[in-house]
Each structure stands twice: as C-alpha cells, then as structure tokens.
Design a protein around this motif. Structure first.
Motif, PDB file in Angstrom:
ATOM      1  N   ALA A  49       0.809  -1.220   0.000  1.00  0.00           N
ATOM      2  CA  ALA A  49       0.000   0.000   0.000  1.00  0.00           C
ATOM      3  C   ALA A  49       0.844   1.273   0.000  1.00  0.00           C
ATOM      4  N   ASN A 243      -4.665  -0.990   7.091  1.00  0.00           N
ATOM      5  CA  ASN A 243      -5.227   0.052   6.220  1.00  0.00           C
ATOM      6  C   ASN A 243      -4.890  -0.302   4.772  1.00  0.00           C
ATOM      7  N   PRO A 244      -5.873  -0.751   3.985  1.00  0.00           N
ATOM      8  CA  PRO A 244      -5.583  -1.189   2.608  1.00  0.00           C
ATOM      9  C   PRO A 244      -5.514  -0.049   1.598  1.00  0.00           C
ATOM     10  N   SER A 245      -5.625   1.191   2.032  1.00  0.00           N
ATOM     11  CA  SER A 245      -5.699   2.319   1.105  1.00  0.00           C
ATOM     12  C   SER A 245      -4.358   2.560   0.415  1.00  0.00           C
ATOM     13  N   THR A 250      -8.226   4.101  -4.232  1.00  0.00           N
ATOM     14  CA  THR A 250      -7.832   2.731  -4.550  1.00  0.00           C
ATOM     15  C   THR A 250      -7.424   1.995  -3.287  1.00  0.00           C
ATOM     16  N   ASP A 251      -7.879   0.743  -3.183  1.00  0.00           N
ATOM     17  CA  ASP A 251      -7.496  -0.140  -2.093  1.00  0.00           C
ATOM     18  C   ASP A 251      -6.694  -1.308  -2.638  1.00  0.00           C
ATOM     19  N   SER A 252      -5.850  -1.849  -1.786  1.00  0.00           N
ATOM     20  CA  SER A 252      -5.087  -3.039  -2.147  1.00  0.00           C
ATOM     21  C   SER A 252      -5.960  -4.273  -1.976  1.00  0.00           C
ATOM     22  N   LEU A 256      -6.962  -6.458   1.501  1.00  0.00           N
ATOM     23  CA  LEU A 256      -8.357  -6.727   1.856  1.00  0.00           C
ATOM     24  C   LEU A 256      -8.571  -8.227   2.069  1.00  0.00           C
ATOM     25  N   ARG A 607     -13.551   2.193   7.714  1.00  0.00           N
ATOM     26  CA  ARG A 607     -12.663   2.238   6.578  1.00  0.00           C
ATOM     27  C   ARG A 607     -12.645   3.637   5.998  1.00  0.00           C
ATOM     28  N   ARG A 609     -10.189   6.676   4.662  1.00  0.00           N
ATOM     29  CA  ARG A 609      -8.821   6.909   4.224  1.00  0.00           C
ATOM     30  C   ARG A 609      -8.255   8.134   4.908  1.00  0.00           C
TER      31      ARG A 609
END
Length: 612
Positions: A49, A243-245, A250-252, A256, A607, A609
């Motif tokens: 990320a 935190n996948p942001s 965009t998220d990873s 996730l 969730r 960002r």
C-alpha cells in the motif's frame, strides 16, 4: 531472546497463506507474540500500500507473483525473509530491554506499577520523531515505529503493550473505546493509565487514569464499558488496524483479502465474541466480497450489536452505525432510519464533551447530509414513478422502485426520524458543550417536510414527563432521573413542576387549533387538559382514547417534547421549529469559539482513508 524455532520454521513468508499460518501458530499460545505479528503485518502493508512499486526497484526485497482471478492483472506479494524479520524483531526488543531497568520498579504480587507503565510509555514516546503528521495512514504498526519512528495515537498504545510483553509484564493489556486507546494493568485489570494522545492535541496525560473521563459520561470512555483486551483481542486489534488504502480512490485487494481471512480465523476461534468493532469490520469486508459458506453480512452486523448488548451494556454506538450504513448502501430506507434511531437512543445517555468530536461529526453528517439526500432521492424517485403512469406501476421491474418510493408514505419511517432527533436532543441536555445549532434545524425542517402532513399525523407522540415527579420523594423510581441532577437547560429552577410550553409552541397551537376547528366537530382537548398526576404519558392526539392506529413515539428530550404539536401539524411552521430546536444553544455557542472538529479517527473504527 530472539525468535523461537517454531516461528523461524514458517519463514520465508511468500504469500497470504504464510501469514495465516503464522497467526494460527501464535493464536494457539497463551502469550501471542504481538511484536512479531505487528512487524509482519506492517511489512506486508508497507509494500502493498505505501511503497507499491515495480519489484526490481526495491533492493534486498523480492516479490513473489500471485495468481489472480483476472488473467490480465499481475499481482505480487512481498517475500519476508527470516533475516529481515529477525533483525527488526531484535532491534525492537533490544531497544525496550535496554531502556527499562526492571529492578528499579518492584512488582507487588507480580503486578505492574503505574510508574513502570509510565516508564515504558516514556520509552515509546521519546523514540518518536519530533514532528510528523500524526493522523497519516499506515503508521499504526511496529514496522512503522522501527523503520520510521512514527506511530499514530492507537499505535502508541499498542506499542506500549507490546513493549510490556517483551519485558514479561503479562498483566498489562490494551483498553479500547470506539475512539481511543489506553492500557489496563494490575489485578483483574483494575488499574488504567493513559499512554497516548487523542485528537489533534498532544496533551501529555500519560500515567493518569481514565476515571475522570468515565465520570464525565463522555462517549470517548464509554462510561467504563470499554474493551479489556486479552492477547488474542490485541491480535484482532492489529488486524482491524490494517489500512488497505493505496490512495484516496484505490485499495489493495491483497490487503483486503488478508484482513478478511485473518478476521475469519479469529472469528472461528471465538476471539471476536467480545469485539463488536471487529465484527462490524468483518461484515463490511463480507459485503464487498462474500466468502462462500460464511454467514451473510447482515447476520454479522446483528452479531456485533448483540455483543455490545451482552458484554457492554448496550453502550457502543458503532455497531448500530455499521448496520445503518449497510441498509443505506442497499437503499433499505426504513431499516436505515431505524438503525440511526437506535444509535441516537444509545448516545442520549452520554454527555457531549469536548473530545467527543468524532461521534459528533458522525451524527452531524447523518442528520445534515446522509438523511436529507437519501430522502431527496426517494422523493425524486416517487415523482418519476408517478409520471410513468398507472399502467407501468405494477410491472415486475418496478416493484423494487415502488417499495423504495413508498418510504415517504410510511409513518414508521417518520417515527424513526423523530426518535433519531429526540436522542440527539437528549444527548445535549446536561452536557457541557452544546450540540445543536441553526444548521441542524434547517435540515430537520427539510427532512420532516419530505413526509406529507397526513402521514405525519398518523404518528402518535408521547411525552415522557419526568418533571412531574419532582414534588414527591419517589422520583428516583424513574431510572432516567438519576442521569441528570439539577434543572435542564430549558427550565429554570424557580419554575413550577408542570412543564411550560415554549412561546413558539403556543403560537403554533393557536394557529393549528383555529384551522382544525373547521374540521373537528367535537373537540375534546378541554377534557384532557388537566391530566391526573399518576399519568406518565401525554398523548398528543385530540381524538378519543382508542388505541392509536399508527406508530407511537415517546419523546424524552425537552426540545422535542416542546415541538410535538409542530411536528405533526398539517403545515410545517419552520420558524417555530428552528426557534425551539436551537433554544439555549445559540447563547452558549457565543461563550466559546467553536473549534474545527478533529479529523482524528482510530484506524480500526471504520474504513476511512487518512491523508496519504
């Protein structure tokens, strides 16, 4: 001491399954190695990320291709070698053990002292960079602490607990509310200590107890109904903190999937039973991409609510917000309004304090953005359905649209909206900081105006009159009277026990009564004007005492009780409603300059960002 042989055997970690196996190993132990797990998760998050680059650009780090459902997309997973993780682990443990001399802090009966906990927090605190944006993303893990000397607020509290575990202090654990973190220690976790900051302010309260915040009845400390984490729940905390942001949009996908599988592992082992926030996070992930053979998201949301009821006296707010968000996204209007109303019923028993700005922002956005836009969308949909004509209304494709458009004709939806605002008004009563201002009133008028007057009149409003018991000594029988002591903001000490109606309500009543005299043949208001002292409810309907046909709403707040006639009138008197809703609040807002709400939020909470 370094890594153990069973831990070393799992390296190198080349894919998500390797991380899962490491968690499975650690969760079988009494003392789950928090430092090791946090370093591993932080390493993976950093290269998926934060520094998501072409593999050849990172010297010393290799990447393993990962199979993807989409053949056109090539995905990579950072390979975590034993040499790298062992060096990071040794650095953290050496730093902690070299900075704390346990012989200087005797432990009575094997339990840690406040001075020892304060010393450990000093070590973490003094190791951080002097200046950095403390609300940025991806700085919650020990990997960020070791490689960048940066941690967010919740990360500092977690680092203190992990450091105490390195020192062998097994009684020190993490204490969590829905927006803050501290540590608990001593016999049965009876002692508490602040170890980090909250919000944008960096007030140094380290070492102090959280008893003051609990006594203030602020939401930040949940009136004491906080999570007293075990080692397994602390592992769940670091999983929720992933935190996948990648950026604002965009998220990873890999992160996730990793987070979802780890949460299911913790769920299957029973470690989320007392963690409502983690259950809500899991439900959100299941809504994005359901895993086959698993419970549906809605059942997990209700599981989270039940956990809050059983283990935390129904004093957690976010389980209901998770549920409301789910229904809102799926355009379940009545269910969303009901969940928001339940949320307000929980918050009404708190006092709004200065550090509760995060939950204030939640309610402000719901009342002044989400609900008005949702009702506007429904109103526009209802108009478009009517324009299509009766011939197309009963077609199969339009059934869902018709059900959605009918929400504004459902008195139960209006009743839920009233309960939502009543809870917020009750939240404000007795609080040191005002909640409502004219902005709230504007959108209240707009929202109730979406419902036709005939629909609103189907709702029966009951005023829960707590002031009539002031004359007798048995007023303590009402459990709500123990919550506030002294007069409420809308009443003065010298007023008689019977509640007086505001001027705006009296004017509206006169107008309404003069207009209704043309339609009502036998008004019976004069007979019901003097209720018996034993009565605890005052029904606003001017008709016979027959059971009401529509929904019944009980008002507990003085402001909403003062507006009960205005809210069900055929014609909305917006000026009177605004005057009543903002009473006293305007005066108190002048006494202090309103500060900009903090953007602070714990990463495990939702969730959202952070700035990248």
């Amino acid at each position: 001491m370094g890594l153990k042989s069973d831990q070393k055997a799992l390296f190198p970690i080349q894919r998500i399954e390797g991380v899962i196996r490491l968690f499975e190993l650690e969760l079988q132990k009494d003392e789950t190695d928090l430092a090791l797990l946090s370093l591993v998760l932080g390493f993976v998050e950093h290269f998926l990320a934060v520094n998501r680059v072409i593999p050849t650009n990172v010297p010393g780090i290799s990447f393993m291709p990962v199979e993807s459902a989409d053949d056109d997309v090539v995905s990579y997973f950072p390979v975590l070698d034993l040499q790298i993780i062992a060096a990071l682990y040794a650095r953290f443990t050496a730093q902690i053990r070299g900075s704390v001399d346990l012989s200087l802090y005797p432990r009575t009966d094997g339990f840690s002292s406040r001075e020892l906990v304060k010393k450990v927090s000093d070590v973490i605190w003094n190791s951080l960079s002097r200046s950095y944006f403390k609300d940025r993303a991806h700085i919650q893990s020990l990997f960020s602490f070791i490689t960048g000397t940066k941690l967010d607020s919740s990360g500092v509290a977690f680092a203190v607990v992990a450091a105490c575990q390195v020192l062998g202090l097994r009684d020190v654990h993490l204490g969590l509310s829905e927006d803050h973190a501290w540590v608990i220690f001593g016999k049965d976790g009876e002692e508490t200590a602040e170890v980090t900051w909250h919000g944008k302010g960096n007030e140094d309260r380290r070492g102090q107890t959280v008893n003051c915040g609990v006594a203030e009845r602020s939401w930040l400390y949940l009136k004491g109904s906080c999570l007293k984490c075990t080692r397994k729940m602390e592992a769940a905390f670091m999983v929720c903190a992933i935190n996948p942001s990648i950026d604002l949009h965009t998220d990873s996908i890999e992160l996730l999937h990793l987070q979802q599988q780890l949460l299911w592992l913790l769920y299957d082992l029973g470690h989320l039973e007392k963690y409502p926030m983690a259950l809500g996070c899991l439900a959100d992930l299941e809504e994005l991409e359901p895993m086959p053979g698993r419970p549906d998201p809605l059942s997990i949301y209700y599981h989270a609510i039940n956990s809050a009821k059983v283990h935390y006296n129904n004093e957690h707010i976010y389980p209901y917000l998770y549920l409301a968000g789910y229904h809102c996204r799926n355009k379940n209007i009545k269910e969303a309004l009901a969940a928001w109303a339940d949320t307000a019923m929980v918050v009404q028993d708190y006092n709004y304090c200065r550090e509760d700005e995060e939950i204030y922002k939640e309610f402000f956005d719901i009342a002044n953005d989400v609900i008005p836009n949702l009702l506007k969308e429904v109103a526009n949909l209802a108009e478009s359905v009517e324009e299509k004509g009766a011939g197309q209304k009963n077609t199969e494709g339009n059934e869902g649209l018709l059900m959605l458009a009918s929400a504004l004709q459902d008195p139960e939806c209006f009743a839920h909206l009233l309960r939502f605002y009543d809870g917020i008004c009750k939240w404000e009563e007795g609080s040191p900081t005002p909640v409502l201002h004219v902005g709230w009133a504007t959108f209240l008028v707009q929202s109730i105006g979406r419902f036709d007057g005939q629909v609103r009149q189907k709702v029966t409003i009951i005023a829960k009159d707590a002031d009539t018991n002031d004359d007798d000594d048995q007023s303590s029988e009402d459990p709500r009277e123990g919550r506030r002591r002294g007069p409420r903001r809308e009443s003065k000490p010298e007023e008689p026990p019977l509640p007086k109606k505001p001027v705006a309500e009296k004017v509206a009543e006169r107008r309404r009564s003069s207009a209704s005299q043309k339609t009502e043949k036998n008004p019976e208001k004069e007979q019901e004007k003097e209720p018996e002292p034993a009565e605890e409810k005052e029904v606003t309907s001017a008709h016979s005492s027959a059971p009401p046909e529509g929904p019944v709403v009980t008002f507990y707040s003085e402001k909403m009780k003062g507006m009960k006639e205005l809210l069900v009138a055929l014609k909305i008197n917006s000026s009177a409603i605004k005057l009543q809703l903002t009473a006293q609040s305007q005066v108190q807002l002048k006494k202090q300059k309103p500060s900009t709400p903090s953007d602070y939020t714990l990463s495990f909470m939702k969730r959202q960002r952070k700035s990248l």
